[in-house]
Design a protein around this motif. Structure first.
Motif, PDB file in Angstrom:
ATOM      1  N   ARG A 103      73.403  59.305  61.459  1.00 39.05           N
ATOM      2  CA  ARG A 103      74.266  58.335  60.784  1.00 39.05           C
ATOM      3  C   ARG A 103      75.717  58.819  60.765  1.00 39.05           C
ATOM      4  NH1 ARG A 103      75.870  57.324  55.487  1.00 39.05           N
ATOM      5  NH2 ARG A 103      76.036  55.121  54.929  1.00 39.05           N
ATOM      6  N   ARG A 104      75.912  60.116  60.548  1.00 36.64           N
ATOM      7  CA  ARG A 104      77.276  60.653  60.490  1.00 36.64           C
ATOM      8  C   ARG A 104      77.974  60.573  61.835  1.00 36.64           C
ATOM      9  NH1 ARG A 104      75.469  64.589  56.577  1.00 36.64           N
ATOM     10  NH2 ARG A 104      74.832  65.985  58.271  1.00 36.64           N
ATOM     11  N   GLU A 144      79.215  50.693  55.218  1.00 36.48           N
ATOM     12  CA  GLU A 144      78.119  51.616  55.483  1.00 36.48           C
ATOM     13  C   GLU A 144      78.548  53.077  55.490  1.00 36.48           C
ATOM     14  OE1 GLU A 144      74.780  51.199  56.048  1.00 36.48           O
ATOM     15  OE2 GLU A 144      75.071  49.146  55.344  1.00 36.48           O
ATOM     16  N   HIS A 145      79.764  53.342  55.967  1.00 37.01           N
ATOM     17  CA  HIS A 145      80.133  54.730  56.261  1.00 37.01           C
ATOM     18  C   HIS A 145      81.311  55.276  55.452  1.00 37.01           C
ATOM     19  CE1 HIS A 145      77.442  55.127  59.757  1.00 37.01           C
ATOM     20  NE2 HIS A 145      77.739  53.859  60.008  1.00 37.01           N
ATOM     21  N   ARG A 169      77.480  58.493  64.182  1.00 39.75           N
ATOM     22  CA  ARG A 169      77.709  57.116  64.635  1.00 39.75           C
ATOM     23  C   ARG A 169      79.145  56.667  64.384  1.00 39.75           C
ATOM     24  NH1 ARG A 169      73.546  55.060  66.928  1.00 39.75           N
ATOM     25  NH2 ARG A 169      71.408  55.246  66.154  1.00 39.75           N
ATOM     26  N   THR A 170      79.842  57.305  63.467  1.00 37.14           N
ATOM     27  CA  THR A 170      81.249  56.945  63.250  1.00 37.14           C
ATOM     28  C   THR A 170      82.104  57.315  64.464  1.00 37.14           C
ATOM     29  OG1 THR A 170      81.749  59.071  62.190  1.00 37.14           O
ATOM     30  CG2 THR A 170      81.024  57.274  60.758  1.00 37.14           C
ATOM     31  N   GLU A 202      68.571  62.984  63.924  1.00 33.66           N
ATOM     32  CA  GLU A 202      67.802  62.001  63.168  1.00 33.66           C
ATOM     33  C   GLU A 202      68.445  61.809  61.795  1.00 33.66           C
ATOM     34  OE1 GLU A 202      65.370  60.314  64.340  1.00 33.66           O
ATOM     35  OE2 GLU A 202      64.736  61.457  66.114  1.00 33.66           O
ATOM     36  N   GLY A 203      68.091  60.717  61.130  1.00 34.96           N
ATOM     37  CA  GLY A 203      68.467  60.507  59.736  1.00 34.96           C
ATOM     38  C   GLY A 203      69.956  60.596  59.470  1.00 34.96           C
ATOM     39  N   GLU A 204      70.334  61.368  58.472  1.00 32.43           N
ATOM     40  CA  GLU A 204      71.717  61.449  58.029  1.00 32.43           C
ATOM     41  C   GLU A 204      72.629  62.053  59.093  1.00 32.43           C
ATOM     42  OE1 GLU A 204      74.871  60.684  55.637  1.00 32.43           O
ATOM     43  OE2 GLU A 204      72.782  60.022  55.377  1.00 32.43           O
ATOM     44  N   ASP A 205      72.121  63.006  59.879  1.00 29.58           N
ATOM     45  CA  ASP A 205      72.940  63.599  60.943  1.00 29.58           C
ATOM     46  C   ASP A 205      73.322  62.561  61.986  1.00 29.58           C
ATOM     47  OD1 ASP A 205      72.845  66.108  59.773  1.00 29.58           O
ATOM     48  OD2 ASP A 205      71.036  66.712  60.866  1.00 29.58           O
TER      49      ASP A 205
END
Length: 332
Positions: free
Chosen positions: A97-98, A130-131, A100-101, A92-95
């Protein structure tokens, strides 16, 4: 098709275990749940690093939903999706998001997935916004490099999507998917909306990029002849479930599941003599609703060899000799 390394050197990239994606069905002013649509129902498979796994089946069988659930664009109802050992479904969240790269998607309709108000350069650079913390100049340079990598003029960066053909727009979508240098890409029918004359160009581009960047693909399609060209192994899906998974050679030379046999019998032969004697397997009836699937085997209502056991018991997903997987009571 990209040549795979020897079996000893292959590494597991993606492990999917018991993945399900059920959508609730509501009715009335009180929005009471009266059922659920089993778009994806308890599927398991794996993809090795550098491999292309084809996922085929009729329209509405759950292929695209499965692809989106793998990337957690949908929250799966149950199951695990492990990318290099990390369970994506639990993040979830930041994990999330990371990670997704490392995983991206190429969408079916290049017209619908590109913002018409943004220039091509801005569209490709959007994931970088975004990343990453690249400067504007670095992002522009990266966008130009990606345009060149997909066979387009870097000077097109200031143009808008409507100025390009369907094939060119799909190349822009591929460039955007490559921007973050992912390991794994879900290709969701990337050639379905394109003219036949340029489908082969896009597939050849995907193969070239796979070799250059060591990419791993899940290639979703209903075009069995194109999947035969690009995939190392092929999984066949029917009404939310996998019915067979085998290497390309195994599947096309000796299909085992009755549904796979019916699908392959519909593929035209380029040789006129073979086409003249090709035997079609015509399935009876319509595909059942995923909101009300049959008891037992989902294919039992249309299967030409179904027995009483098929109507009563759901076949187990099991491995046969040679790395082939199947879900059928009648195949030993």
């Amino acid at each position: 098709m990209a040549a795979l390394a020897s079996t000893e050197s292959l590494q597991l990239m993606l492990q999917v275990t018991g993945l399900s994606m059920h959508f609730p069905v509501y009715k009335g002013l009180m929005r009471r749940q009266i059922g659920e649509i089993k778009a994806v129902d308890d599927i398991s498979f794996h993809i090795m690093r550098g491999e292309t796994l084809g996922l085929v089946g009729e329209s509405g069988c759950g292929k695209s939903t499965a692809g989106r659930a793998l990337l957690k664009l949908y929250q799966p109802t149950s199951g695990r999706v492990e990318l290099d050992g990390t369970d994506v479904t639990a993040l979830e969240g930041e994990d999330l998001r990371r990670i997704r790269t490392d995983m991206q998607m190429i969408f079916q309709d290049p017209q619908a997935c590109l913002n018409p108000r943004m220039t091509v350069g801005s569209i490709i650079a959007e994931p970088l916004d975004e990343h990453t913390r690249l400067s504007r100049r670095q992002k522009r340079q990266k966008a130009r490099e990606l345009l060149d990598a997909v066979g387009m003029n870097p000077d097109y960066e200031n143009r808008y999507p409507h100025e390009f053909s369907g094939g060119q727009r799909q190349r822009i979508g591929i460039a955007r998917a490559l921007a973050l240098e992912p390991k794994f890409i879900v290709c969701d029918e990337p050639i379905a909306a394109l003219d036949v004359s340029i489908q082969a160009q896009v597939v050849n581009l995907l193969e070239d990029l796979q070799q250059q960047h060591q990419l791993t693909y899940l290639f979703i399609s209903h075009d069995l002849s194109m999947v035969r060209h690009i995939a190392d192994r092929i999984a066949v899906m029917y009404l939310g479930k996998l019915v067979e998974l085998a290497s390309r050679e195994q599947l096309y030379q000796s299909p085992q599941h009755p549904y796979t046999k019916a699908l392959l019998s519909a593929v035209p032969e380029p040789d006129p003599e073979k086409e003249a004697i090709r035997e079609r397997i015509i399935l009876q009836g319509d595909v059942p609703s995923p909101a009300n699937p049959p008891s037992g085997c989902n294919f039992s209502t249309r299967c030409p060899i179904a027995q009483e056991q098929c109507m009563r018991e759901t076949p187990a997903w099991r491995e046969l000799e040679g790395g082939r997987y199947i879900a059928c009571h009648m195949v030993q």
